[in-house]
Design a protein around this motif. Structure first.
Motif, short mmCIF file in Angstrom:
data_model
loop_
_atom_site.label_atom_id
_atom_site.label_comp_id
_atom_site.label_asym_id
_atom_site.label_seq_id
_atom_site.Cartn_x
_atom_site.Cartn_y
_atom_site.Cartn_z
N LEU A 8 12.57 8.35 -4.60
CA LEU A 8 11.21 7.96 -5.01
C LEU A 8 10.21 8.36 -3.94
N VAL A 9 10.70 8.50 -2.71
CA VAL A 9 9.82 8.88 -1.60
C VAL A 9 10.56 9.87 -0.70
N CYS A 10 9.78 10.50 0.15
CA CYS A 10 10.37 11.31 1.22
C CYS A 10 10.25 10.47 2.49
N LEU A 11 11.33 10.38 3.26
CA LEU A 11 11.32 9.60 4.50
C LEU A 11 11.36 10.56 5.68
N ALA A 12 10.26 10.59 6.42
CA ALA A 12 10.14 11.51 7.56
C ALA A 12 10.76 10.86 8.79
N SER A 13 12.07 10.65 8.74
CA SER A 13 12.71 9.90 9.81
C SER A 13 14.18 10.25 9.95
N ALA A 14 14.64 10.27 11.19
CA ALA A 14 16.06 10.49 11.46
C ALA A 14 16.79 9.16 11.61
N SER A 15 16.04 8.05 11.45
CA SER A 15 16.63 6.74 11.72
C SER A 15 17.45 6.25 10.51
N PRO A 16 18.76 6.06 10.69
CA PRO A 16 19.55 5.53 9.58
C PRO A 16 19.12 4.11 9.20
N ARG A 17 18.54 3.38 10.20
CA ARG A 17 18.06 2.01 9.89
C ARG A 17 16.94 2.05 8.87
N ARG A 18 16.01 3.01 9.03
CA ARG A 18 14.88 3.08 8.09
C ARG A 18 15.37 3.43 6.69
N ARG A 19 16.31 4.38 6.62
CA ARG A 19 16.86 4.74 5.30
C ARG A 19 17.52 3.51 4.66
N ASP A 20 18.32 2.79 5.45
CA ASP A 20 19.03 1.63 4.90
C ASP A 20 18.07 0.51 4.50
N ASP A 28 15.31 4.77 -2.99
CA ASP A 28 16.09 5.90 -2.46
C ASP A 28 15.12 6.94 -1.90
N ALA A 29 15.52 7.58 -0.81
CA ALA A 29 14.59 8.52 -0.16
C ALA A 29 15.25 9.86 0.11
N ASP A 30 14.42 10.88 0.01
CA ASP A 30 14.79 12.21 0.48
C ASP A 30 14.54 12.20 1.99
N ILE A 31 15.53 12.55 2.80
CA ILE A 31 15.36 12.41 4.25
C ILE A 31 14.91 13.74 4.86
N ARG A 32 13.74 13.72 5.48
CA ARG A 32 13.25 14.93 6.16
C ARG A 32 12.71 14.56 7.53
N PRO A 33 13.62 14.43 8.52
CA PRO A 33 13.17 14.07 9.87
C PRO A 33 12.25 15.15 10.41
N CYS A 34 11.30 14.76 11.23
CA CYS A 34 10.45 15.79 11.83
C CYS A 34 10.29 15.48 13.31
N ASP A 35 10.16 16.55 14.04
CA ASP A 35 10.08 16.44 15.50
C ASP A 35 8.62 16.54 15.89
N ILE A 36 8.07 15.47 16.42
CA ILE A 36 6.69 15.54 16.88
C ILE A 36 6.66 15.14 18.36
N ASP A 37 5.58 15.50 19.01
CA ASP A 37 5.41 15.12 20.41
C ASP A 37 5.07 13.63 20.46
N GLU A 38 5.90 12.83 21.13
CA GLU A 38 5.68 11.37 21.15
C GLU A 38 5.03 10.90 22.45
N THR A 39 4.38 11.81 23.17
CA THR A 39 3.71 11.41 24.41
C THR A 39 2.45 10.60 24.10
N PRO A 40 2.31 9.39 24.68
CA PRO A 40 1.07 8.63 24.46
C PRO A 40 -0.12 9.36 25.07
N LYS A 41 -1.30 9.23 24.45
CA LYS A 41 -2.52 9.81 25.00
C LYS A 41 -3.05 8.90 26.10
N PRO A 42 -3.80 9.43 27.06
CA PRO A 42 -4.35 8.59 28.12
C PRO A 42 -5.17 7.44 27.51
N ASN A 43 -4.94 6.24 28.00
CA ASN A 43 -5.67 5.03 27.57
C ASN A 43 -5.47 4.66 26.09
#
Ligand SMILES: Cc1cn([C@H]2C[C@H](O)[C@@H](COP(=O)(O)OP(=O)(O)OP(=O)(O)O)O2)c(=O)[nH]c1=O
Length: 198
Positions: A8-20, A28-43
């Protein structure tokens, strides 16, 4: 015979917890993990940070599918500072020692694309861990559980023995706040339980 999957949705996550967690409410979700830069911005505040990442994850996968796309991010915050995932044993031990006997916050943001545009929300949960000694910290690392978890612990796993109290959303700490997620899904027209929530 097993019924055919109907995502019913696409889940942009590699986390098995989120799928479960999504499956646990019948989505039910189509799983499409994506790699993004997770660096916090200043402040950047922890709340702005998790919402930004959830939106970025959802948008990155949205381009690849016609389905509404869900992205999420969880951060453990102690004294206003974001604790990420442990890089190694020393980092994991440092985080757990810092969390020992203290109250901290777990922030989880969810973003969902769909006909209503990009909808997002952030849920804050207060968690208090009991005192954890060095021997327990070392033994916990050896279980392998801390490695891919924000703050280096899993409330749903062996670390449940360290959790003295929780105020807020248990499912959000595990990775997806189900009450708020259900509301977003229904706003985007995704049927849950034959639309009883719409
Ligand atoms: C605090 C805590 C976090 N976690 C998990 C939830 C998230 O999966 C993870 C935080 O990292 P995230 O970056 O939010 O998610 P992820 O890397 O696992 O997956 P993706 O980015 O592909 O969606 O920590 C637990 O499973 N239990 C806990 O008690």
């Amino acid at each position: 015979m097993t019924p055919a999957r109907q995502p019913l949705v696409c889940l942009a996550s590699a986390s098995p917890r989120r799928r479960d967690l999504l499956l646990s409410i019948g989505v039910d979700a189509d799983i499409r993990p994506c790699d993004i830069d997770e660096t916090p911005k200043p402040n950047e505040s922890p709340g702005d940070y998790v919402v930004r990442l959830a939106v970025e994850k959802a948008l990155a996968a949205d381009a690849l599918t016609p389905l509404p796309t869900l992205g999420s991010d969880t951060a453990v915050v102690l004294d206003g500072h974001i604790l990420g995932k442990p890089r190694d044993q020393a980092h994991g031990a440092e985080m757990l020692a810092a969390l020992s006997g203290r109250r901290h916050e777990v922030l989880t943001a969810v973003a969902l694309t769909g006909p209503a545009g990009v909808l997002a929300c952030c849920v804050t949960t207060q968690v208090r861990l009991g005192e954890i000694n060095d021997e327990q910290i070392a033994a916990y690392w050896q279980t392998g559980e801390p490695l891919d978890k924000a703050g280096g612990y899993a409330i749903q796993g062996l670390a449940s023995v360290f959790v003295a109290s929780i105020e807020g959303s248990y499912s959000a700490v595990v990775g997806l706040p189900l009450y708020e997620t259900a509301a977003l899904l229904s706003q985007q027209g995704v049927p849950i339980w034959n639309n009883v929530l719409s």
